[in-house]
Design a protein around this motif. Structure first.
Motif, PDB file in Angstrom:
ATOM      1  N   GLU A 149       1.115  -1.346  -0.107  1.00 46.35           N
ATOM      2  CA  GLU A 149      -0.258   0.009   0.241  1.00 46.35           C
ATOM      3  C   GLU A 149       1.432   1.587  -0.255  1.00 46.35           C
ATOM      4  OE1 GLU A 149      -3.135  -0.292   3.133  1.00 46.35           O
ATOM      5  OE2 GLU A 149      -4.028  -2.000   2.724  1.00 46.35           O
ATOM      6  N   ASP A 150       0.307   2.396  -1.059  1.00 45.47           N
ATOM      7  CA  ASP A 150       1.305   3.340  -0.883  1.00 45.47           C
ATOM      8  C   ASP A 150       0.438   4.888   0.102  1.00 45.47           C
ATOM      9  OD1 ASP A 150       2.561   6.331  -1.232  1.00 45.47           O
ATOM     10  OD2 ASP A 150       2.093   6.014  -3.432  1.00 45.47           O
ATOM     11  N   ASP A 151       0.848   4.990   1.062  1.00 46.35           N
ATOM     12  CA  ASP A 151       0.511   5.642   2.204  1.00 46.35           C
ATOM     13  C   ASP A 151       0.484   7.319   2.302  1.00 46.35           C
ATOM     14  OD1 ASP A 151       3.001   5.315   3.677  1.00 46.35           O
ATOM     15  OD2 ASP A 151       1.936   5.428   5.406  1.00 46.35           O
ATOM     16  N   GLY A 152       1.791   7.217   1.039  1.00 47.58           N
ATOM     17  CA  GLY A 152       2.503   8.798   0.462  1.00 47.58           C
ATOM     18  C   GLY A 152       3.836   8.918   1.492  1.00 47.58           C
ATOM     19  N   GLY A 153       4.286   7.429   1.956  1.00 52.90           N
ATOM     20  CA  GLY A 153       5.617   7.287   2.582  1.00 52.90           C
ATOM     21  C   GLY A 153       6.681   7.610   1.287  1.00 52.90           C
ATOM     22  N   PRO A 154       7.305   7.719   1.915  1.00 53.70           N
ATOM     23  CA  PRO A 154       8.669   7.855   0.185  1.00 53.70           C
ATOM     24  C   PRO A 154       9.081   7.101   0.249  1.00 53.70           C
ATOM     25  CG  PRO A 154       9.501   8.067   3.849  1.00 53.70           C
ATOM     26  CD  PRO A 154       7.949   8.274   3.377  1.00 53.70           C
ATOM     27  N   CYS A 155      10.155   6.803  -0.900  1.00 63.68           N
ATOM     28  CA  CYS A 155      10.476   5.329  -1.187  1.00 63.68           C
ATOM     29  C   CYS A 155      12.132   5.233  -0.942  1.00 63.68           C
ATOM     30  CB  CYS A 155      10.744   6.377  -2.896  1.00 63.68           C
ATOM     31  SG  CYS A 155      11.609   7.189  -2.797  1.00 63.68           S
ATOM     32  N   VAL A 156      11.978   4.083  -1.023  1.00 66.48           N
ATOM     33  CA  VAL A 156      13.324   3.088  -0.201  1.00 66.48           C
ATOM     34  C   VAL A 156      14.026   4.145  -0.643  1.00 66.48           C
ATOM     35  CG1 VAL A 156      14.862   1.388  -0.273  1.00 66.48           C
ATOM     36  CG2 VAL A 156      12.750   1.275  -0.600  1.00 66.48           C
ATOM     37  N   ALA A 157      15.175   5.472  -1.874  1.00 67.72           N
ATOM     38  CA  ALA A 157      16.206   6.008  -2.637  1.00 67.72           C
ATOM     39  C   ALA A 157      15.926   7.026  -1.150  1.00 67.72           C
ATOM     40  CB  ALA A 157      16.296   6.361  -3.466  1.00 67.72           C
ATOM     41  N   GLN A 158      14.336   7.976  -0.982  1.00 69.58           N
ATOM     42  CA  GLN A 158      14.906   8.838   0.058  1.00 69.58           C
ATOM     43  C   GLN A 158      14.978   8.470   1.426  1.00 69.58           C
ATOM     44  OE1 GLN A 158      10.143   9.620  -1.202  1.00 69.58           O
ATOM     45  NE2 GLN A 158      11.250  11.361  -2.420  1.00 69.58           N
ATOM     46  N   MET A 159      14.334   6.820   2.115  1.00 71.24           N
ATOM     47  CA  MET A 159      14.527   6.740   2.790  1.00 71.24           C
ATOM     48  C   MET A 159      15.848   6.110   3.651  1.00 71.24           C
ATOM     49  SD  MET A 159      11.723   4.508   2.865  1.00 71.24           S
ATOM     50  CE  MET A 159      11.892   3.202   5.066  1.00 71.24           C
ATOM     51  N   MET A 160      16.801   5.954   2.565  1.00 72.11           N
ATOM     52  CA  MET A 160      18.563   5.724   2.685  1.00 72.11           C
ATOM     53  C   MET A 160      19.335   7.049   2.319  1.00 72.11           C
ATOM     54  SD  MET A 160      18.113   2.414   3.413  1.00 72.11           S
ATOM     55  CE  MET A 160      19.366   1.411   2.938  1.00 72.11           C
ATOM     56  N   PRO A 224      15.570   9.873  10.090  1.00 78.18           N
ATOM     57  CA  PRO A 224      14.059   9.563  10.178  1.00 78.18           C
ATOM     58  C   PRO A 224      14.037   7.725   9.578  1.00 78.18           C
ATOM     59  CG  PRO A 224      14.740  11.053   9.600  1.00 78.18           C
ATOM     60  CD  PRO A 224      15.876  10.658   9.434  1.00 78.18           C
ATOM     61  N   HIS A 225      14.625   7.277   9.077  1.00 74.48           N
ATOM     62  CA  HIS A 225      14.538   5.737   8.209  1.00 74.48           C
ATOM     63  C   HIS A 225      14.959   4.883   8.554  1.00 74.48           C
ATOM     64  CE1 HIS A 225      11.803   9.183   6.172  1.00 74.48           C
ATOM     65  NE2 HIS A 225      10.415   8.169   6.816  1.00 74.48           N
ATOM     66  N   ALA A 226      16.613   5.374   8.282  1.00 73.31           N
ATOM     67  CA  ALA A 226      17.326   4.222   8.564  1.00 73.31           C
ATOM     68  C   ALA A 226      18.502   4.500   9.108  1.00 73.31           C
ATOM     69  CB  ALA A 226      17.960   3.924   6.509  1.00 73.31           C
ATOM     70  N   ASP A 227      18.926   3.159   9.916  1.00 74.53           N
ATOM     71  CA  ASP A 227      19.843   4.012  11.541  1.00 74.53           C
ATOM     72  C   ASP A 227      21.160   3.160  10.870  1.00 74.53           C
ATOM     73  OD1 ASP A 227      18.294   5.170  13.186  1.00 74.53           O
ATOM     74  OD2 ASP A 227      17.571   3.145  13.574  1.00 74.53           O
ATOM     75  N   ARG A 228      22.396   3.768  11.466  1.00 76.55           N
ATOM     76  CA  ARG A 228      23.742   3.050  10.693  1.00 76.55           C
ATOM     77  C   ARG A 228      23.965   2.361  11.940  1.00 76.55           C
ATOM     78  NH1 ARG A 228      28.972   5.368   9.942  1.00 76.55           N
ATOM     79  NH2 ARG A 228      30.533   4.482   9.091  1.00 76.55           N
ATOM     80  N   MET A 229      24.963   1.762  12.334  1.00 80.09           N
ATOM     81  CA  MET A 229      26.023   0.902  12.941  1.00 80.09           C
ATOM     82  C   MET A 229      27.076   0.839  12.694  1.00 80.09           C
ATOM     83  SD  MET A 229      22.300   0.707  14.085  1.00 80.09           S
ATOM     84  CE  MET A 229      21.972  -0.769  12.862  1.00 80.09           C
ATOM     85  N   HIS A 230      28.145   0.628  13.693  1.00 73.85           N
ATOM     86  CA  HIS A 230      29.514   0.601  12.704  1.00 73.85           C
ATOM     87  C   HIS A 230      30.446  -0.165  13.481  1.00 73.85           C
ATOM     88  CE1 HIS A 230      30.748   4.450  13.150  1.00 73.85           C
ATOM     89  NE2 HIS A 230      29.358   5.017  13.156  1.00 73.85           N
ATOM     90  N   GLY A 231      31.419  -0.371  12.622  1.00 69.63           N
ATOM     91  CA  GLY A 231      33.023  -1.005  13.995  1.00 69.63           C
ATOM     92  C   GLY A 231      34.033  -1.583  13.220  1.00 69.63           C
ATOM     93  N   PRO A 232      35.374  -0.734  13.037  1.00 70.28           N
ATOM     94  CA  PRO A 232      36.335  -0.335  12.398  1.00 70.28           C
ATOM     95  C   PRO A 232      37.023  -1.889  12.971  1.00 70.28           C
ATOM     96  CG  PRO A 232      36.774   0.902  14.698  1.00 70.28           C
ATOM     97  CD  PRO A 232      35.405   0.861  14.390  1.00 70.28           C
ATOM     98  N   ILE A 233      37.819  -2.971  12.045  1.00 71.38           N
ATOM     99  CA  ILE A 233      38.570  -4.247  12.156  1.00 71.38           C
ATOM    100  C   ILE A 233      39.674  -3.318  13.028  1.00 71.38           C
ATOM    101  CG2 ILE A 233      39.424  -5.617  10.957  1.00 71.38           C
ATOM    102  CD1 ILE A 233      36.237  -5.920  11.403  1.00 71.38           C
TER     103      ILE A 233
END
Length: 385
Positions: A149-160, A224-233
């Motif tokens: 369903e399209d509820d008017g929310g952003p596309c994946v590219a906008q979320m990322m 808002p739509h995508a979180d980033r977790m990270h760690g260096p080796i």
């Protein structure tokens, strides 16, 4: 969902209440309000190389197929015959230039058009109006996402978008599958899987292998739509053979540049999808809700073609390391599910460092305001205005 206010949240310092992880009515509200309008991965474009190639995704009572047409375009449809509603495709993946319903033989082409009806003269309808029901599809750097369903929310590219530059560096569109899709059932609520994925505080306590590999460098960033977790080796050799071998064999990947050469990155997309982004490979994982206390984890690994022996060794060692991490996480989320079954738990305080959990909880409370209540409201609340 664009109109959701994620800043003004009086409950920002608190977790979601325990009842929201076990209540059947809340679960049904999540399926309607969160999952039907959300984007879900079906496959990578490279998984559908030829006309008729398809992949199927079953979730929240729906079945969707993404299929490449004779014109080379990938389309998505609900896997439902327009005659009597039978499921057409049974296999998770395959190739079919024609989709034939096994019940009465109605036939559709790879563009979803109805092209064959036995005893057609006995029906009074226009075949052009009875093709397969289309589903919105987006190709994000090669990964195929669908939305019911399209509820008017952003596309994946906008979320990322906050992480667009980093994702581009890994050449998602050029990867190929390393194996088949794996399905792993878990007797936990879907939110527990996601909470654990974006929880940075437990790394030092519960994942000694990651601590050895990353030291104190693990970090979490929320968008808002995508979180980033990270760690260096880290350069310091691990005391464990598998980890030390991974540090040794991980080869240089020229297109990543120095800053990403030895970094593990995780991106979690609202509400239930994650990309594990390593120098040597990329995994996607999605946790699909099946019941208040049951979730199906769906995942597979992709990588750029690279026949170097060092790269093959690094990918195998990556799997060995993360198999242990997965075992540790499985035990943790099962303990949380067991604890949240207790009526004694209402809400728990959140650290200011738990930025991803805070962001996720804000969005859930904005979509389902009853999640602010520490105890479950009387039955029928989800249907009242």
């Amino acid at each position: 969902m664009d109109g959701i206010d994620l800043e003004d949240d009086p409950d920002a310092d608190w977790s979601l209440p325990g009842w929201t992880y076990r209540d059947p009515e809340f679960f049904k509200a999540e399926l309607r309000r969160i999952f039907r309008p959300s984007w879900q991965i079906v496959a990578h474009e490279s998984d559908l190389p030829a006309p008729g190639d398809y992949h199927r995704l079953d979730y929240i009572g729906e079945s969707v197929i993404a299929i490449r047409g004779e014109d080379g375009q990938v389309r998505a449809f609900t896997n439902v015959c327009r005659h009597r509603g039978a499921r057409i495709v049974q296999d998770g993946a395959g190739c079919a230039r024609r989709l034939v319903c096994p019940y009465h033989g109605w036939t559709y082409d790879s563009a979803g058009r109805l092209i064959g009806v036995p005893m057609r003269e006995d029906y009074a309808f226009d075949a052009a109006d009875h093709g397969l029901q289309s589903v919105q599809l987006e190709n994000f750097h090669g990964f195929l996402f669908v939305r019911l369903e399209d509820d008017g929310g952003p596309c994946v590219a906008q979320m990322m978008a906050p992480w667009a530059e980093e994702i581009a560096a890994y050449r998602f569109a050029d990867v190929r599958a390393l194996g088949r899709v794996t399905l792993r059932p878990r007797d936990v609520n879907w939110k527990i899987v996601g909470d654990n994925y974006s929880d940075g505080l437990h790394i030092a306590v519960a994942h000694p292998g990651l601590r050895r590999l990353m030291g104190d460098g693990y970090g979490v960033q929320a968008a808002p739509h995508a979180d980033r977790m990270h760690g260096p080796i880290v350069d310091r050799p691990s005391s464990t053979l598998t980890e030390r071998a991974y540090q040794h064999f991980l080869p240089n990947i020229p297109h990543l540049g120095d800053e990403r050469q030895r970094c593990w990155t995780y991106v979690k997309l609202w509400p239930n999808i994650a990309f594990d982004i390593y120098p040597d490979q990329i995994d996607f994982m999605q946790w699909l809700p099946q019941a208040p206390g049951r979730t199906l984890i769906r995942e597979t690994a992709y990588a750029l073609p690279d026949e170097r022996r060092a790269m093959k060794a690094a990918r195998y060692l990556n799997w060995r390391i993360n198999r242990q991490v997965n075992a540790e996480d499985t035990a943790l989320i099962e303990r949380v599910q067991a604890g949240l079954a207790s009526e004694s738990f209402t809400v728990g305080p959140l650290s200011r460092r738990e930025v991803a959990l805070r962001q996720f909880n804000r969005r859930v409370r904005a979509i389902i305001p009853q999640a602010r209540q520490h105890r479950a409201p009387p039955p029928g609340w989800s249907h009242r205005p």
